[in-house]
Design a protein around this motif. Structure first.
Motif, short mmCIF file in Angstrom:
data_model
loop_
_atom_site.label_atom_id
_atom_site.label_comp_id
_atom_site.label_asym_id
_atom_site.label_seq_id
_atom_site.Cartn_x
_atom_site.Cartn_y
_atom_site.Cartn_z
N MET A 1 0.84 -1.22 0.00
CA MET A 1 0.00 0.00 0.00
C MET A 1 0.87 1.26 0.00
O MET A 1 1.74 1.42 0.84
N PRO A 2 0.58 2.18 -0.93
CA PRO A 2 1.30 3.45 -0.86
C PRO A 2 0.87 4.20 0.39
O PRO A 2 -0.27 4.03 0.84
N SER A 3 1.75 5.00 0.96
CA SER A 3 1.40 5.69 2.19
C SER A 3 0.39 6.80 1.91
O SER A 3 0.27 7.27 0.79
N THR A 4 -0.32 7.21 2.93
CA THR A 4 -1.34 8.26 2.78
C THR A 4 -0.65 9.59 2.55
O THR A 4 0.41 9.86 3.11
N ALA A 5 -1.31 10.43 1.76
CA ALA A 5 -0.72 11.73 1.46
C ALA A 5 -0.92 12.69 2.62
O ALA A 5 -2.00 12.74 3.20
N GLN A 6 0.11 13.46 2.96
CA GLN A 6 -0.10 14.61 3.83
C GLN A 6 -0.45 15.78 2.91
O GLN A 6 -0.51 15.62 1.70
N ASN A 7 -0.70 16.96 3.48
CA ASN A 7 -1.07 18.08 2.63
C ASN A 7 0.08 18.52 1.74
O ASN A 7 1.22 18.50 2.16
N PRO A 8 -0.24 18.99 0.52
CA PRO A 8 0.82 19.65 -0.26
C PRO A 8 1.15 20.98 0.42
O PRO A 8 0.26 21.61 0.99
N LEU A 9 2.42 21.38 0.39
CA LEU A 9 2.79 22.66 1.00
C LEU A 9 2.96 23.77 -0.03
O LEU A 9 2.73 24.93 0.25
N ALA A 10 3.40 23.37 -1.21
CA ALA A 10 3.68 24.39 -2.22
C ALA A 10 3.10 23.99 -3.57
O ALA A 10 3.16 22.83 -3.98
N LEU A 11 2.55 24.99 -4.24
CA LEU A 11 2.06 24.81 -5.60
C LEU A 11 3.05 25.53 -6.53
O LEU A 11 3.32 26.72 -6.35
N VAL A 12 3.60 24.79 -7.47
CA VAL A 12 4.45 25.42 -8.48
C VAL A 12 3.61 25.59 -9.73
O VAL A 12 3.18 24.60 -10.33
N ALA A 13 3.33 26.84 -10.09
CA ALA A 13 2.45 27.11 -11.23
C ALA A 13 3.30 27.55 -12.43
O ALA A 13 3.78 28.67 -12.48
N GLU A 14 3.48 26.62 -13.35
CA GLU A 14 4.18 26.96 -14.60
C GLU A 14 3.15 27.63 -15.50
O GLU A 14 2.42 26.98 -16.24
N LEU A 15 3.09 28.95 -15.43
CA LEU A 15 2.01 29.67 -16.09
C LEU A 15 2.10 29.60 -17.61
O LEU A 15 1.10 29.66 -18.31
N THR A 16 3.32 29.49 -18.11
CA THR A 16 3.55 29.48 -19.56
C THR A 16 4.91 28.89 -19.85
O THR A 16 5.78 28.88 -18.98
N HIS A 17 5.10 28.39 -21.04
CA HIS A 17 6.46 27.99 -21.46
C HIS A 17 7.12 29.07 -22.30
O HIS A 17 8.27 28.94 -22.68
N ARG A 18 6.35 30.14 -22.59
CA ARG A 18 6.96 31.22 -23.37
C ARG A 18 8.00 31.95 -22.53
O ARG A 18 7.83 32.10 -21.32
N CYS A 19 9.07 32.38 -23.16
CA CYS A 19 10.14 33.05 -22.42
C CYS A 19 11.02 33.84 -23.38
O CYS A 19 11.37 33.33 -24.44
N PRO A 20 11.38 35.08 -23.01
CA PRO A 20 12.27 35.84 -23.88
C PRO A 20 13.71 35.33 -23.82
O PRO A 20 14.53 35.68 -24.66
N LEU A 21 14.03 34.50 -22.81
CA LEU A 21 15.37 33.95 -22.69
C LEU A 21 15.41 32.55 -23.30
O LEU A 21 14.38 31.90 -23.45
N HIS A 22 16.62 32.10 -23.62
CA HIS A 22 16.76 30.78 -24.26
C HIS A 22 17.82 29.94 -23.54
O HIS A 22 18.64 29.28 -24.17
N CYS A 23 17.80 30.00 -22.22
CA CYS A 23 18.90 29.44 -21.41
C CYS A 23 19.20 27.98 -21.77
O CYS A 23 18.28 27.17 -21.94
N VAL A 24 20.50 27.71 -21.81
CA VAL A 24 20.96 26.39 -22.26
C VAL A 24 20.75 25.31 -21.21
O VAL A 24 21.01 24.14 -21.47
N TYR A 25 20.26 25.70 -20.01
CA TYR A 25 19.98 24.70 -18.97
C TYR A 25 18.54 24.76 -18.51
O TYR A 25 18.19 24.28 -17.43
N CYS A 26 17.68 25.35 -19.32
CA CYS A 26 16.28 25.55 -18.92
C CYS A 26 15.67 24.25 -18.37
O CYS A 26 15.90 23.17 -18.90
N SER A 27 14.89 24.39 -17.29
CA SER A 27 14.30 23.19 -16.66
C SER A 27 12.98 22.78 -17.32
O SER A 27 12.38 21.78 -16.93
N ASN A 28 12.52 23.55 -18.28
CA ASN A 28 11.31 23.15 -19.01
C ASN A 28 11.61 21.91 -19.84
O ASN A 28 12.76 21.64 -20.17
N PRO A 29 10.55 21.13 -20.18
CA PRO A 29 10.78 19.94 -21.00
C PRO A 29 11.24 20.31 -22.41
O PRO A 29 11.07 21.45 -22.85
N LEU A 30 11.81 19.35 -23.10
CA LEU A 30 12.28 19.61 -24.47
C LEU A 30 11.10 19.92 -25.38
O LEU A 30 11.22 20.69 -26.32
#
Lengths: 376, 92
Positions: free
Chosen positions: A1-30
């Motif tokens: 059995m997977p353990s029961t979830a506690q509350n989430p503490l943080a919501l990360v809202a990726e509002l858009t993938h648009r960006c004026p920068l083109h960083c070579v290590y961007c954490s967005n998916p390919l």
């Protein structure tokens, strides 16, 4: 059995993938999502409300570049309105003084400004755009407000030797926190790894200098350093443990346990358009998959550290060991650790690493970078 | 770094009180601190008006069964920690 979830503490809202920068290590998916797939203002506002109701305390508005959303002021106001602590994780572009004033007025708690280097030419090369001077102007504007400020320097082989100048920028702007976050190797950074991974000598120097900086800045600026996983002895407790603290929503509304989770084949993600955040958090197959300890293999399964690091990063296990349930290969106890050691050995070869005085990256041509594009 | 008894602690920029599911918290950039009992009593007095000495005095009254010297030490230690975490500024 997977353990029961506690509350989430943080919501990360990726509002858009648009960006004026083109960083070579961007954490967005390919595979970046286009503007036409982005959630509406109303849906995001519902997501914020559901997150607060599920127990979340913080909303990190990020992207891409969150300021690329024309409704960003409204989104900040609505997230704050439901009681969340609102951080904007931004490159500072596009921003002017009037917009900043509106954001603060809407209840923005914390402004996290990224820097790609301390020198203009380095920063512009890494981000594939001219942005550095503008960021410095943004820093001056922010001084007028009493909101949280974090400077985030993403560091790697190419800019780690600019540490002294980065610290001068910290001294000048007096943020509550400065992060020296080493690039970790997923997505775009994985594709550019050979050009980004620092040498051991660079890293030792960096750690020594930051230890001193911590003393110098005590009581003024909190100094946070994130080691590159590959140089660590034990893995990081990735996202504080899978499905334990954090929930990430992509621009189109998919709910992920971490930003890189798409690299794991066979994981099915629920979308906020179809289910509530609470339902997703508690029941989504993707969130249950690596919750708790049942999924663990040896050496994690019987390891004392499993309650501290939760076996490390599932996505890194997938990328490097080809098995998402394996021990994170950066762990010194992992059967796949020799792969990491081989990568480090190559990085630290005398010829490639060069003498201490010469920048090891001077041989690097600009064309060697794989830049992250802007989606349609 | 020691805490001056005559200074007036207040929340640093980007820090404020919050609440969720009846749990009071001190919200800070990227972090949150649960506040219960004495920690809530201390933090809710960090308003830029109370001096550290006044906070100590009020808590010594509130926790009158505890050793006063111990109460003072605990408060000074907690305030120093919050200062190190950049949750508080100390006004002269």
């Amino acid at each position: 059995m997977p353990s029961t979830a506690q509350n989430p503490l943080a919501l990360v809202a990726e509002l858009t993938h648009r960006c004026p920068l083109h960083c070579v290590y961007c954490s967005n998916p390919l595979e970046l999502q286009s503007r036409s797939n982005e959630l509406s203002t109303g849906t995001w506002s519902r997501v914020f409300k559901e997150a607060a109701e599920a127990g979340a305390l913080q909303a990190d508005l990020t992207g891409g570049e969150p300021l690329a959303r024309p409704d960003i002021v409204e989104l900040v106001r609505n997230a704050r309105g439901v009681g969340l602590y609102v951080s904007l994780i931004t490159s500072g572009l596009p921003l002017d003084e009037a917009k900043l004033d509106l954001l603060v007025d809407a209840g923005l708690d914390h402004f996290q400004l990224s820097f790609q280097g301390a020198r203009e030419e380095t920063a512009n090369e890494i981000s594939g755009t001219k942005s550095h001077q503008h960021k410095r102007r943004v820093l001056e504007w922010i001084k007028r407000y009493r909101i949280g400020l974090t400077l985030n320097f993403v560091i790697h082989r190419r800019n780690i030797d600019e540490l002294e100048e980065m610290l001068a920028l910290v001294d000048h702007s007096g943020p509550g926190c400065v992060e020296f976050a080493s690039v970790q190797y997923y997505g775009w950074a994985f594709a550019n790894r050979e050009n980004l991974l620092p040498t051991r000598q660079q890293l030792d120097h960096c750690v020594e200098r930051l230890n001193r900086a911590e003393e110098e800045l005590r009581g003024k600026t909190r100094v946070v350093f994130v080691l590159p996983d590959y140089y660590a002895k034990y893995p990081k407790p990735c996202v504080g443990g899978w499905g334990r603290k954090l929930m990430l929503i992509t621009p189109s509304g998919d709910a992920l346990p971490c930003h890189a989770a798409r690299v794991i084949p066979g994981l099915k993600f629920e979308n906020v358009n179809h289910r509530s955040l609470r339902e997703i958090w508690e029941h989504s197959e993707a969130f249950q998959k690596f919750r708790g300890e049942d999924w663990m293999q040896e050496p994690c399964k019987s390891c004392e550290r499993r309650t501290q690091d939760f076996g490390g990063c599932r996505c890194q296990a997938m990328l490097l060991a080809g098995d998402s349930a394996a021990t994170d290969p950066v762990c010194s106890l992992a059967p796949e650790r020799p792969k990491i050691d081989a990568i480090l050995a190559k990085t630290n070869e005398p010829l490639r690493a060069g003498p201490a005085t010469a920048p090891p990256t001077s041989l690097l041509a600009k064309s060697d970078w794989l830049y992250r594009p802007n989606p349609a | 770094m020691s805490v001056d008894l005559n200074s007036r602690p207040r929340f640093a920029a980007g820090c404020r009180m919050g609440e969720n599911s009846n749990q009071r918290v001190l919200l800070m950039p990227e972090r949150a601190l649960r506040l219960n009992g004495p920690s809530l009593e201390i933090v809710s007095r960090c308003d830029g008006k109370h001096t550290v000495a006044q906070i100590v005095g009020e808590l010594q009254l509130l926790y009158s069964r505890a050793e006063p010297r111990k109460v003072e030490q605990d408060i000074l230690g907690y305030l120093a920690l919050l200062q190190k975490e950049r949750a508080l500024d100390f006004e002269p």
